[in-house]
Design a protein around this motif. Structure first.
Motif, PDB file in Angstrom:
ATOM      1  N   MET A  20      65.541  70.990 140.300  1.00 41.15           N
ATOM      2  CA  MET A  20      65.215  71.327 138.932  1.00 41.15           C
ATOM      3  C   MET A  20      63.955  72.187 138.953  1.00 41.15           C
ATOM      4  SD  MET A  20      63.973  68.619 135.961  1.00 41.15           S
ATOM      5  CE  MET A  20      64.968  67.394 136.696  1.00 41.15           C
ATOM      6  N   ALA A  21      64.041  73.361 138.372  1.00 39.11           N
ATOM      7  CA  ALA A  21      62.902  74.277 138.318  1.00 39.11           C
ATOM      8  C   ALA A  21      61.922  73.835 137.235  1.00 39.11           C
ATOM      9  CB  ALA A  21      63.380  75.688 138.037  1.00 39.11           C
ATOM     10  N   VAL A  22      60.660  74.006 137.528  1.00 34.16           N
ATOM     11  CA  VAL A  22      59.606  73.695 136.577  1.00 34.16           C
ATOM     12  C   VAL A  22      58.951  75.006 136.175  1.00 34.16           C
ATOM     13  CG1 VAL A  22      57.425  72.499 136.203  1.00 34.16           C
ATOM     14  CG2 VAL A  22      59.176  71.448 137.614  1.00 34.16           C
ATOM     15  N   LEU A  23      58.927  75.262 134.881  1.00 36.53           N
ATOM     16  CA  LEU A  23      58.267  76.457 134.357  1.00 36.53           C
ATOM     17  C   LEU A  23      56.908  76.073 133.801  1.00 36.53           C
ATOM     18  CD1 LEU A  23      61.358  77.741 132.379  1.00 36.53           C
ATOM     19  CD2 LEU A  23      60.538  78.632 134.548  1.00 36.53           C
ATOM     20  N   VAL A  24      55.912  76.866 134.127  1.00 42.45           N
ATOM     21  CA  VAL A  24      54.578  76.627 133.589  1.00 42.45           C
ATOM     22  C   VAL A  24      54.461  77.404 132.289  1.00 42.45           C
ATOM     23  CG1 VAL A  24      52.098  76.858 133.971  1.00 42.45           C
ATOM     24  CG2 VAL A  24      53.608  76.271 135.878  1.00 42.45           C
ATOM     25  N   VAL A  25      54.264  76.688 131.192  1.00 44.44           N
ATOM     26  CA  VAL A  25      54.101  77.310 129.881  1.00 44.44           C
ATOM     27  C   VAL A  25      52.628  77.610 129.642  1.00 44.44           C
ATOM     28  CG1 VAL A  25      54.444  77.001 127.392  1.00 44.44           C
ATOM     29  CG2 VAL A  25      56.141  76.115 129.007  1.00 44.44           C
ATOM     30  N   THR A  26      51.767  76.651 129.953  1.00 42.99           N
ATOM     31  CA  THR A  26      50.322  76.808 129.775  1.00 42.99           C
ATOM     32  C   THR A  26      49.608  76.242 130.991  1.00 42.99           C
ATOM     33  OG1 THR A  26      50.589  76.483 127.392  1.00 42.99           O
ATOM     34  CG2 THR A  26      48.361  76.317 128.261  1.00 42.99           C
ATOM     35  N   LEU A  27      48.732  77.062 131.577  1.00 43.92           N
ATOM     36  CA  LEU A  27      47.913  76.602 132.693  1.00 43.92           C
ATOM     37  C   LEU A  27      46.703  75.836 132.187  1.00 43.92           C
ATOM     38  CD1 LEU A  27      47.954  79.796 134.922  1.00 43.92           C
ATOM     39  CD2 LEU A  27      48.930  77.567 135.492  1.00 43.92           C
ATOM     40  N   HIS A  46      48.490  70.652 132.014  1.00 46.89           N
ATOM     41  CA  HIS A  46      49.490  71.716 132.012  1.00 46.89           C
ATOM     42  C   HIS A  46      50.486  71.447 130.890  1.00 46.89           C
ATOM     43  CE1 HIS A  46      48.163  71.995 136.207  1.00 46.89           C
ATOM     44  NE2 HIS A  46      48.839  73.121 136.333  1.00 46.89           N
ATOM     45  N   VAL A  47      51.066  72.490 130.353  1.00 51.38           N
ATOM     46  CA  VAL A  47      52.275  72.352 129.546  1.00 51.38           C
ATOM     47  C   VAL A  47      53.389  72.936 130.405  1.00 51.38           C
ATOM     48  CG1 VAL A  47      53.496  72.960 127.434  1.00 51.38           C
ATOM     49  CG2 VAL A  47      51.043  72.460 127.348  1.00 51.38           C
ATOM     50  N   LEU A  48      54.383  72.104 130.703  1.00 51.28           N
ATOM     51  CA  LEU A  48      55.480  72.472 131.598  1.00 51.28           C
ATOM     52  C   LEU A  48      56.808  72.385 130.861  1.00 51.28           C
ATOM     53  CD1 LEU A  48      54.362  70.321 134.662  1.00 51.28           C
ATOM     54  CD2 LEU A  48      53.890  72.740 134.265  1.00 51.28           C
ATOM     55  N   GLU A  49      57.813  73.050 131.432  1.00 50.25           N
ATOM     56  CA  GLU A  49      59.164  72.945 130.885  1.00 50.25           C
ATOM     57  C   GLU A  49      60.144  72.809 132.034  1.00 50.25           C
ATOM     58  OE1 GLU A  49      60.537  75.286 127.343  1.00 50.25           O
ATOM     59  OE2 GLU A  49      61.924  76.120 128.836  1.00 50.25           O
ATOM     60  N   VAL A  50      61.048  71.846 131.883  1.00 50.07           N
ATOM     61  CA  VAL A  50      62.154  71.693 132.830  1.00 50.07           C
ATOM     62  C   VAL A  50      63.453  71.885 132.066  1.00 50.07           C
ATOM     63  CG1 VAL A  50      60.977  70.228 134.511  1.00 50.07           C
ATOM     64  CG2 VAL A  50      62.096  69.178 132.559  1.00 50.07           C
ATOM     65  N   ARG A  51      64.453  72.350 132.803  1.00 51.72           N
ATOM     66  CA  ARG A  51      65.742  72.645 132.186  1.00 51.72           C
ATOM     67  C   ARG A  51      66.860  72.001 132.988  1.00 51.72           C
ATOM     68  NH1 ARG A  51      64.835  79.054 130.771  1.00 51.72           N
ATOM     69  NH2 ARG A  51      63.047  78.693 129.416  1.00 51.72           N
ATOM     70  N   SER A  52      67.913  71.646 132.281  1.00 42.77           N
ATOM     71  CA  SER A  52      69.068  71.031 132.922  1.00 42.77           C
ATOM     72  C   SER A  52      70.289  71.304 132.064  1.00 42.77           C
ATOM     73  CB  SER A  52      68.840  69.517 133.062  1.00 42.77           C
ATOM     74  OG  SER A  52      69.954  68.910 133.681  1.00 42.77           O
ATOM     75  N   ASN A  53      71.447  70.969 132.602  1.00 42.95           N
ATOM     76  CA  ASN A  53      72.675  71.104 131.814  1.00 42.95           C
ATOM     77  C   ASN A  53      73.073  69.785 131.170  1.00 42.95           C
ATOM     78  OD1 ASN A  53      73.342  69.907 134.267  1.00 42.95           O
ATOM     79  ND2 ASN A  53      75.383  70.814 134.304  1.00 42.95           N
ATOM     80  N   GLU A  63      53.550  67.759 128.333  1.00 43.05           N
ATOM     81  CA  GLU A  63      52.185  67.881 128.831  1.00 43.05           C
ATOM     82  C   GLU A  63      52.043  66.966 130.040  1.00 43.05           C
ATOM     83  OE1 GLU A  63      49.588  66.788 125.643  1.00 43.05           O
ATOM     84  OE2 GLU A  63      50.049  68.599 124.500  1.00 43.05           O
ATOM     85  N   ALA A  64      51.520  67.527 131.132  1.00 44.63           N
ATOM     86  CA  ALA A  64      51.308  66.746 132.344  1.00 44.63           C
ATOM     87  C   ALA A  64      49.878  66.951 132.822  1.00 44.63           C
ATOM     88  CB  ALA A  64      52.294  67.166 133.429  1.00 44.63           C
ATOM     89  N   GLY A  65      49.360  65.943 133.463  1.00 45.03           N
ATOM     90  CA  GLY A  65      48.005  66.004 134.005  1.00 45.03           C
ATOM     91  C   GLY A  65      47.220  64.792 133.557  1.00 45.03           C
ATOM     92  N   PHE A  66      46.059  64.629 134.141  1.00 50.07           N
ATOM     93  CA  PHE A  66      45.210  63.490 133.812  1.00 50.07           C
ATOM     94  C   PHE A  66      44.439  63.760 132.527  1.00 50.07           C
ATOM     95  CE2 PHE A  66      46.226  62.789 138.151  1.00 50.07           C
ATOM     96  CZ  PHE A  66      46.060  61.443 138.407  1.00 50.07           C
ATOM     97  N   VAL A  67      44.153  62.717 131.787  1.00 50.89           N
ATOM     98  CA  VAL A  67      43.332  62.851 130.586  1.00 50.89           C
ATOM     99  C   VAL A  67      41.942  63.327 130.988  1.00 50.89           C
ATOM    100  CG1 VAL A  67      42.279  61.587 128.673  1.00 50.89           C
ATOM    101  CG2 VAL A  67      44.646  61.111 129.328  1.00 50.89           C
ATOM    102  N   GLU A  68      41.430  62.766 132.070  1.00 47.55           N
ATOM    103  CA  GLU A  68      40.140  63.172 132.614  1.00 47.55           C
ATOM    104  C   GLU A  68      40.332  63.418 134.108  1.00 47.55           C
ATOM    105  OE1 GLU A  68      35.752  61.215 133.248  1.00 47.55           O
ATOM    106  OE2 GLU A  68      36.857  60.724 131.424  1.00 47.55           O
ATOM    107  N   VAL A  69      39.790  64.523 134.605  1.00 47.92           N
ATOM    108  CA  VAL A  69      39.927  64.849 136.023  1.00 47.92           C
ATOM    109  C   VAL A  69      39.219  63.763 136.841  1.00 47.92           C
ATOM    110  CG1 VAL A  69      39.384  66.537 137.827  1.00 47.92           C
ATOM    111  CG2 VAL A  69      40.023  67.321 135.533  1.00 47.92           C
ATOM    112  N   PRO A  70      39.934  63.130 137.781  1.00 43.55           N
ATOM    113  CA  PRO A  70      39.295  62.098 138.609  1.00 43.55           C
ATOM    114  C   PRO A  70      38.113  62.666 139.406  1.00 43.55           C
ATOM    115  CG  PRO A  70      41.683  62.018 138.833  1.00 43.55           C
ATOM    116  CD  PRO A  70      41.358  63.272 138.077  1.00 43.55           C
TER     117      PRO A  70
END
Length: 184
Positions: free
Chosen positions: A1-8, A58-65, A131-138
């Motif tokens: 499954m490809a992951v598209l980065v919408v927002t870095l 990050h804001v990411l997008e995954v796609r599937s059928n 949205e993926a990632g930590f709320v606060e960077v460890p």
């Protein structure tokens, strides 16, 4: 499954944090330091990063059928699902009501009492944006970024003393190891 980065994400450490770590007080080196920060963050974080996960938001997008293709959304921790769009059986693109799905431990599943809608069957007919990632960077991750920035700041040219180095420095690996996802 490809992951598209919408927002870095933004940088994992600020310019001021890096300058304090480097003991730099003037602004003469700001562009170089910001470049090292960006390089360290790109090397560590996100879909192409050494950690194999998102640290910064990050804001990411995954796609599937099919809807069932999202039993686990990649590169978590997943903080929220932004939207779920799909091509319905009648060919109309629709947005799934958030009441019809739940996010549980980085997985998207049907909410109790709901069934997935019928699909037309397009190859990328279901798109989940999240949205993926930590709320606060460890803090260990921040420290690893600072160590890389410091190394690149003090040694500004590529160095080869007869061997090829393919691993990050030990201190960086030690700090990042607990956050690394290794796919098997």
């Amino acid at each position: 499954m490809a992951v598209l980065v919408v927002t870095l994400p933004g940088p994992l450490v600020s310019l001021d944090e890096a300058k304090a770590h480097l003991r730099v007080t003037s602004d003469d080196e700001n562009d170089s330091i910001e470049g090292y920060i960006a390089a360290a963050c790109a090397w560590i974080d996100g879909p192409w990063g050494w950690l194999g996960r998102c640290i910064g938001k990050h804001v990411l997008e995954v796609r599937s059928n099919v809807f069932g293709g999202f039993s686990r959304l990649p590169l978590g921790p997943v903080q929220a699902i932004v939207s779920v769009q799909y091509v319905a059986a009648d060919g109309v693109e629709r947005t799934l009501d958030p009441a019809e799905y739940v996010l549980d431990d980085d997985a998207m599943d049907r909410a109790p009492g709901f069934a997935w809608p019928l699909l037309r069957g397009d190859p990328n007919g279901v798109r989940v944006r999240y949205e993926a990632g930590f709320v606060e960077v460890p803090k260990p991750v921040k420290q690893a970024v600072l160590l890389l920035v410091g190394q690149w700041f003090s040694v500004r040219e590529a160095v080869n003393v007869g061997n090829i180095v393919t691993e990050p420095p030990f201190a960086v690996r030690a700090l990042l190891g607990p956050y690394r996802i290794i796919r098997v």
